[in-house]
Design an enzyme around this catalytic site. Structure first.
Site, PDB file in Angstrom:
ATOM      1  N   GLU A 138      32.849  39.000  31.367  1.00 13.72           N
ATOM      2  CA  GLU A 138      33.922  39.856  32.468  1.00 13.72           C
ATOM      3  C   GLU A 138      34.708  39.933  33.692  1.00 13.72           C
ATOM      4  O   GLU A 138      35.022  39.395  33.580  1.00 13.72           O
ATOM      5  CB  GLU A 138      32.914  40.914  32.260  1.00 13.72           C
ATOM      6  N   SER A 192      33.621  51.827  34.792  1.00 13.25           N
ATOM      7  CA  SER A 192      32.765  52.949  35.286  1.00 13.25           C
ATOM      8  C   SER A 192      31.619  52.859  36.847  1.00 13.25           C
ATOM      9  O   SER A 192      31.159  53.875  37.099  1.00 13.25           O
ATOM     10  CB  SER A 192      31.973  52.964  34.264  1.00 13.25           C
ATOM     11  N   SER A 195      31.152  46.654  40.393  1.00 11.90           N
ATOM     12  CA  SER A 195      30.765  44.978  40.829  1.00 11.90           C
ATOM     13  C   SER A 195      31.544  44.963  41.462  1.00 11.90           C
ATOM     14  O   SER A 195      32.195  44.778  42.300  1.00 11.90           O
ATOM     15  CB  SER A 195      31.353  44.263  39.474  1.00 11.90           C
ATOM     16  N   ARG A 207      28.398  37.677  41.861  1.00  8.04           N
ATOM     17  CA  ARG A 207      28.240  39.014  42.211  1.00  8.04           C
ATOM     18  C   ARG A 207      27.487  39.086  43.181  1.00  8.04           C
ATOM     19  O   ARG A 207      26.052  38.804  43.328  1.00  8.04           O
ATOM     20  CB  ARG A 207      27.824  39.453  40.973  1.00  8.04           C
TER      21      ARG A 207
END
Lengths: 370, 769
Positions: A138, A192, A195, A207
């Site tokens: 992702e 939703s 990140s 991240r």
């Protein structure tokens, strides 16, 4: 050339990002199809192309964001239009069924998918759609897609922009921003959930944080508080409300600024803090609650982003993700919050294709498929 | 006062049940000198400082210049009145503020103060009422400054103030030892919003951040979502709910974990994410739980970002959102663990709810220089608001997780660390933590309960001339028994629970009911008796060759230590057999090898050069000090070692006090030239420890003692007796040589250590090179 051509994946070219709430689909429509090719094009492929390009809405929930369409775009040596389509994740089974009905599997296409749903629904794609997904990470897709889309100008206008004088309705302007040299960049992806990535170069990113208070939280709380059914409806309500009727401001507690700590009176001291009082609960409107929810979630994301930017020593923060779709209110709040709390040091940036970078990144996965 | 007898009102809230009459709640109000009030959103906290008059036992030497008669006692015992300063804390709901203020006004007799320090959000709102009711000028103080001041105060003065919370653990509270250096730290105050404050020194602090998502958000949003109005009820709803039906988890998106990022499937990806997509009803409980997680996680995340950015590892949480609620302490702890991977621990404070009031009080008391004193918790004085009686709702109490607020005494002397501790930050005085060791807790609670009759009897006998002695002794019995019962149900009720705290609580309760020194006559009699044998004992030892003499001295010290009225086995013997003496005690002692026996190492050491200076923490009066300790002291002096004798400042059981020791030493000096020359040449020095406990906390000793230890280059510490060397300090590590010795006068403990009653512990240690 011939050899290279042979390595090209067969049409149709799709990239898919299956998130917690929305499925994002990019579709490359070739416009350089030769007569010979058109002849060879099987019926099912043609029908898919026709179906996708001749409609702007699919079923009751699928939507093609025509304003985002990238026209006359070159990809893998082919020219075409890049289409951006979205539909709710809960309608994914219908989509898979359609793929089955339209004999999608006979096209031997490579279907690159990312997002959690690529894993969660892999089985269903295989058993019902007879389709093998090529799963892509992702965040890899997000970064890849973002860096890819940014480089060309978007149909002649700027992909990246910022707001000037965000909180002054008269003077507020959307300004183009040149992101030619994007590094380092803090990317805040608000789907939703949220990140936050620090991108140092094309292949070097990490991240750094995230929060569960994201777009899903806004819509979830809003639908519980106001009974609204959609993101658009929630935003519409929020645009009419007054969050300070639900929130407790610094001045509500201290009568003005809290000098000792240099806190301005207008700052929110406690989100929904006024709602502990019965009479204030009775006086508040649904619009006020929607607005307070939006402000709460947005400011919280802004604050966390600011902290991450400070600790990563990055000044440019780009906010992406579908939470920002048609949500200028949040974008202005983020612009203002970042500017105010960083004393003008940090800048909030936005991108036109806000929610589609993961899907674009997935589409680019076609390059790696052998 | 019947109208006011239930200030707290209904029983549905766990933090406000008061069933005591207010004159017991507002203790010592008539002598209140200063007031400070912290008016929060729903609760008011009042701190007041008053003088407490209580009886103290004093000893005074008779003039012995004349001839001595056989039946004239050694010294005179008198009981005098003494005035000390004590800090009291009260909390009540804002709804009862008028009633409480009226009561305060009616009982203010001796106050000279004209102002009341006020802080908290409600200070402004109730200013006029306060001024009207109390006829005092309201002096407002900044909320955050008070909070920080109060926080510094408790961290410095109250041992085991801070704790970590571990859900489902036994116990749930893990108390932290107080660090001498409390700065810098991060205080996260979760009130209606969140303030993150970095505290660098007593006066230097800065709000480095904050968030609007705090307790008010939980309460306000919770009220909207669940139609539940009270904060406590919302927390209860949350504790019954399942957040997974409302939140979108990683596995709801991925079908499992997001492995490459190390995000587990159960992680919340989007708070309330399911209510955005699913068209279904959610239960109040589930929504409350989801909300609680959302807010706790958000705060935890911010706290971690700030802790990391400012490189701080001590992070304390406070504010009404926390305030002793196990549910929020757990979610905050969980969140901090998650975000810092265990690098930072979430710390909570026992006096958390009172920090503002304490700080405001300190602001008002600045002219008295409150920081120059040490303070100590008084285990007897529960300031008014006790939680629900354990007899009534044991279960509810256990779950409430609140701590009883003890009064704090201003101590006469400033207390500091023993400079000889190897690492003061890791020093833990107590050997066994009874909150963790359930079996030991059970034993000791029963043991203290069984001994209660004897203590009551002793107290009554000690005051034959006072008619109300029996009545007071019964009150003492009730109070102490109630404490023991409370501790049975909630071991953490007063912070940590140890044999020391049980002993100290008993002493404090005896004092509370004006039994300042129940053993004064026994001590007097035994001192007197032992003195008569002193020269005989010295002579008998002197006849021996060097090696035999060393052993005889150690054996004498151990036998002396048998005479301990604090040990039930011994007090039973002493009560029934008046002829039991020094020689009988020697016969009872375990033969070598002892239970813990490093005597050979000790004797080897003695063959080497003499110690520069020995610090000796002594134990009992009578035979112990006179026939056990002094002959050894004498030997050390002869060897060329200086000796510092440290005794208790105030009475505890039959332990020798500083005043008594002065008289005894004088008497011994009169008949022994070595002691006499030691005193006159200041090679034998008497100091007080600053303590009135049968145990010993080396991190809270009289400042004068610490100075002396440094000046004299002390290189040997001798700690004598069960209380000081076994229950406490058994594992204490010092920079210099140490000798810990005791006779185990309790069969349960002896068995636990692998021995029998009257086993000997002789633990000689040298510092690691």
């Amino acid at each position: 050339m011939k050899i290279k051509d042979a390595k090209k994946p067969s049409f149709p070219w799709f990239g898919m990002d299956i998130g917690g709430t929305l499925v994002k689909l990019v579709y490359f429509e070739p416009i350089d199809i030769s007569a010979e090719e058109e002849q060879e094009e099987v019926e099912s492929l043609k029908s898919i192309r026709k179906y996708l390009t001749s409609n702007v809405a699919y079923g009751s929930t699928g939507i093609r964001d025509t304003h985002l369409e990238l026209k006359n775009h070159t990809l893998l040596g082919r020219r075409g239009n890049l289409h951006f389509i979205r539909f709710p994740t809960h309608d994914l089974p219908t989509f898979i069924q359609m793929g089955h009905d339209k004999n999608f599997s006979t096209l031997h296409t490579v279907l690159c998918a990312t997002g959690g749903g690529a894993y969660k629904f892999e089985q269903e794609f295989r058993t019902i759609g007879n389709l093998q997904l090529h799963k892509k990470d992702e965040l890899d897709c997000l970064v890849k897609g973002l860096l890819y889309i940014d480089s060309p100008s978007f149909n002649g206008q700027a992909e990246c922009y910022y707001y000037e004088n965000a909180m002054e309705p008269e003077k507020c302007r959307k300004m183009p921003y040149n992101l030619e040299d994007p590094y380092p960049l803090l990317v805040v992806n608000i789907g939703s959930g949220v990140s936050i990535l620090a991108v140092y170069s094309k292949d070097n990113y990490k991240r750094v944080s995230g929060t569960s208070l994201g777009g899903g939280t806004f819509l979830g709380l809003c639908s519980l508080l106001t009974g609204c059914d959609s993101f658009e409806e929630a935003l519409e309500m929020a645009s009419k409300g007054d969050s300070t009727r639900a929130d407790k401001l610094v001045k509500d507690i201290y009568g003005g600024h809290y000098e000792r700590f240099d806190l301005p009176g207008w700052a929110v001291a406690s989100s929904f803090g006024n709602m502990i009082h019965k009479e204030k609960r009775e006086a508040v409107s649904k619009e006020d609650l929607a607005r307070a929810t939006l402000v709460t979630i947005t400011n919280n994301i802004g604050w966390i982003a600011k902290m991450c930017a400070v600790s990563e020593k990055i000044d440019r923060v780009v906010f992406v993700g579908n939470f920002l779709r048609v949500n200028t209110l949040s974008m202005k709040l983020l612009s203002d919050a970042l500017k105010y709390w960083s004393h003008g040091q940090q800048k909030a940036l936005f991108l036109e294709h806000e929610g589609y970078f993961g899907a674009v990144g997935a589409l680019l996965g076609l390059l790696d498929v052998d | 006062m019947a109208t006011c007898s239930r200030i707290g009102g209904g029983g549905h809230s766990m933090d406000k049940s008061i069933t005591l009459p207010p004159d017991e709640i507002f203790r010592n109000l008539e002598n209140a000198k200063r007031f400070a009030i912290d008016i929060g959103g729903s609760l008011t906290k009042l701190a007041y400082y008053s003088t407490v008059q209580h009886k103290v036992a004093k000893v005074r030497s008779f003039d012995h210049t004349g001839k001595e008669t056989e039946d004239e006692p050694l010294y005179e015992i008198s009981v005098q009145e003494e005035i000390t300063a004590r800090l009291h804390f009260i909390k009540f709901e804002n709804a009862y503020i008028e009633t409480c203020l009226d009561f305060v006004k009616d009982h203010l007799v001796n106050t000279e103060t004209k102002v009341i320090k006020a802080t908290g959000g409600g200070a402004h709102k109730f200013k006029d009422l306060l001024e009207k009711k109390l006829k005092l000028k309201v002096d407002k103080e900044d909320e955050m400054s008070c909070l920080i001041k109060g926080c510094n105060f408790v961290l410095k003065n109250i041992p085991h103030e801070a704790f970590v919370y571990v859900k489902h653990a036994e116990p749930e509270f893990r108390f932290q030892t107080t660090h001498p250096d409390i700065f810098p730290y991060l205080l996260i105050n979760i009130g209606s919003g969140v303030s993150i404050v970095k505290v660098e020194s007593e006066d230097k602090f800065e709000r480095i951040g904050g968030s609007s998502i705090g307790g008010g958000t939980f309460w306000g949003l919770g009220a909207l979502l669940t139609k539940t109005k009270r904060f406590d009820e919302l927390l209860q709803l949350a504790s019954r709910g399942q957040h997974t039906s409302v939140d979108m988890l990683v596995k709801d998106i991925y079908g499992g974990a997001y492995g490459s990022l190390g995000l587990t499937g159960d992680l919340i990806a989007s708070s309330f994410g399911k209510s955005a997509t699913a068209d279904k009803e959610f239960s109040k409980e589930d929504m409350a739980k989801s909300l609680l997680h959302m807010i706790s996680n958000d705060i935890g995340q911010l706290a971690c970002l700030y802790a990391r950015l400012h490189n701080l590892s001590r992070v304390y949480f406070g504010g009404f959102f926390i305030r002793g609620h196990p549910v929020t302490m757990h979610t905050i702890t969980y969140s901090i663990n998650f975000f810092t991977k265990g690098e930072v621990q979430a710390l909570f404070l026992r006096h958390e709810g009172y920090l503002g009031a304490i700080g405001a009080f300190l602001k008002g008391a600045e002219e008295d220089n409150p920081n120059q004193y040490s303070w100590g918790e008084n285990y007897a004085g529960s300031s008014g608001l006790m939680s629900v009686s354990p007899d009534m709702f044991p279960m509810q109490r256990t779950r409430s997780g609140t701590f009883d607020m003890l009064e704090m005494d201003r101590l006469e002397r400033q207390l500091v660390n023993l400079p000889l501790l190897l690492d003061s930050s890791s020093y833990i005085p107590d050997t066994v933590d009874l909150t963790e060791d359930a079996m030991a807790r059970e034993y000791w609670l029963s043991c203290f309960e069984e001994a209660l009759d004897g203590v009551v009897k002793r107290a009554v006998v000690s005051q034959p001339d006072l008619q109300d002695a029996r009545e007071r002794a019964e009150k003492f019995r009730l109070k102490y028994r109630h404490k023991l019962q409370t501790l049975r149900h909630q071991p953490c009720a007063y912070g940590s629970l140890t044999v020391r705290s049980l002993l100290d609580t008993r002493e404090h309760c005896l004092n509370e009911f004006n039994f300042p020194d129940p053993y004064s006559q026994i001590k007097q009699r035994e001192n007197d008796l032992a003195l008569r044998y002193f020269q005989k004992v010295v002579r008998s030892v002197e006849m021996l060759n060097w090696e035999d003499r060393q052993f005889a001295l150690v054996k004498g010290l151990l036998a002396g230590n048998m005479f301990d009225w604090g040990a039930k086995a011994v007090s039973d013997v002493l009560e029934t057999d008046p002829t039991f003496g020094f020689d009988e005690a020697k016969q009872q002692l375990q033969e070598r090898p002892w239970l813990v026996d490093s005597y050979s190492k000790w004797i080897e050491r003695l063959k080497g050069p003499p110690h520069k200076c020995a610090l000796f923490f002594i134990d009992n009066s009578g035979i112990d000090i006179i026939l056990g300790v002094f002959p050894l002291v004498r030997e050390l002096l002869c060897r060329g070692t200086e000796v510092v004798l440290a005794s208790n400042s105030g009475p505890a059981l039959n332990d020798v006090t500083y005043n008594e020791l002065q008289i005894l030493t004088e008497r011994i000096a009169a008949m022994d030239s070595v002691i006499h020359s030691g005193i006159t040449k200041e090679r034998l020095i008497l100091v007080q420890s600053g303590s009135s406990s049968p145990c010993l906390d080396l991190s809270r000793l009289d400042k004068g003692l610490a100075t002396l230890v440094r000046e004299r280059h002390t290189d040997l510490v001798v700690i004598e007796g069960m209380g000081r060397a076994i229950h406490t300090n058994y594992y204490a590590v010092l920079r210099c040589e140490s000798l810990k010795l005791a006779v185990i006068k309790n069969s349960w403990l002896a068995e636990r250590l692998g021995g029998k009653i009257y086993s000997v512990v002789f633990k000689y240690e040298q510092p690691a090179k």
